[in-house]
Design a protein around this motif. Structure first.
Motif, short mmCIF file in Angstrom:
data_model
loop_
_atom_site.label_atom_id
_atom_site.label_comp_id
_atom_site.label_asym_id
_atom_site.label_seq_id
_atom_site.Cartn_x
_atom_site.Cartn_y
_atom_site.Cartn_z
N TRP A 37 13.35 5.37 -2.70
CA TRP A 37 12.65 6.65 -2.84
C TRP A 37 13.55 7.71 -2.23
CZ3 TRP A 37 7.53 7.73 0.28
CH2 TRP A 37 6.97 8.95 -0.13
N LEU A 45 4.61 10.85 -3.33
CA LEU A 45 4.12 9.50 -3.11
C LEU A 45 3.12 9.11 -4.20
CD1 LEU A 45 3.92 6.86 -1.56
CD2 LEU A 45 2.23 7.94 -0.07
N GLN A 49 3.71 5.96 -6.92
CA GLN A 49 2.78 4.86 -7.15
C GLN A 49 2.48 4.64 -8.64
OE1 GLN A 49 -0.26 4.42 -3.74
NE2 GLN A 49 0.25 6.61 -3.87
N ARG A 50 2.84 5.57 -9.50
CA ARG A 50 2.74 5.34 -10.94
C ARG A 50 3.77 4.30 -11.39
NH1 ARG A 50 -0.25 9.16 -13.69
NH2 ARG A 50 -0.73 11.07 -12.53
N ARG A 53 4.63 0.20 -5.90
CA ARG A 53 3.87 0.35 -4.65
C ARG A 53 4.83 0.68 -3.50
NH1 ARG A 53 -1.11 -1.96 -3.64
NH2 ARG A 53 -0.28 -2.63 -1.63
N LEU A 54 4.31 1.31 -2.48
CA LEU A 54 5.11 1.67 -1.31
C LEU A 54 5.73 0.44 -0.66
CD1 LEU A 54 5.99 3.96 0.60
CD2 LEU A 54 3.83 3.65 1.82
N ALA A 76 2.98 8.65 3.47
CA ALA A 76 3.38 7.24 3.44
C ALA A 76 2.98 6.55 4.74
CB ALA A 76 4.88 7.13 3.21
N GLY A 79 -0.57 5.69 4.55
CA GLY A 79 -0.72 4.53 3.67
C GLY A 79 -0.47 3.23 4.41
N VAL A 85 -1.69 -1.01 2.19
CA VAL A 85 -0.25 -1.21 2.10
C VAL A 85 0.23 -1.91 3.38
CG1 VAL A 85 1.99 -0.07 1.90
CG2 VAL A 85 0.00 0.86 0.70
#
Length: 139
Positions: A37, A45, A49-50, A53-54, A76, A79, A85
């Motif tokens: 990223w 963020l 996520q499309r 996943r983180l 994040a 999350g 997550v």
């Protein structure tokens, strides 16, 4: 062989603030099984996520500390702290000197909790640029 190609996904490109259909600066760079990223501007963020996943990220790289390139580090963090997550291991966070302090400042302002950051290490990546490496995880 196709998996080894460099993938570049624009998550957002608005500056200095996001618009309805365009988050601030952020990108997903991928090659093979590696996912990074690049810049975490406001709204990126959600767009990340499309695609993944983180907890699948291999690293986060911040180009500079303006909010339109780094504000979603706080999102994040939330999350990791409160959502579904969970990281198997801390994610490397790369950026200019001060990136670890920026993340720590954001999280302390938010709720008084600390982000687990390893001791920052400097590394030369270009003739006059210094990057810092820290580890991003909830502690």
């Amino acid at each position: 062989m196709a998996d080894d190609l460099l993938g570049f996904t624009v998550l957002g490109s608005a500056t200095p603030y996001s618009s309805v259909d365009d988050p601030c600066s952020g990108y997903l760079v991928s090659s093979g099984d590696t996912r990074v990223w690049v810049d975490a501007g406001t709204g990126t963020l959600a767009q990340l996520q499309r695609h993944i996943r983180l907890d699948v990220l291999d690293a986060i790289w911040i180009s500079h500390l303006h909010a339109d390139h780094s504000a979603d580090l706080l999102t994040a963090y939330y999350g990791l702290l409160y959502a579904d997550v969970q990281l198997d291991a801390p994610s490397p966070l790369y950026g200019p000197p001060g990136v670890a302090d920026r993340l720590a400042d954001l999280t302390q302002l938010a709720d008084g909790c600390d982000v687990l950051l390893c001791e920052a290490e400097s590394a030369q990546i270009a003739s006059d640029e210094e990057q810092v490496h820290a580890t991003f995880a909830v502690g």
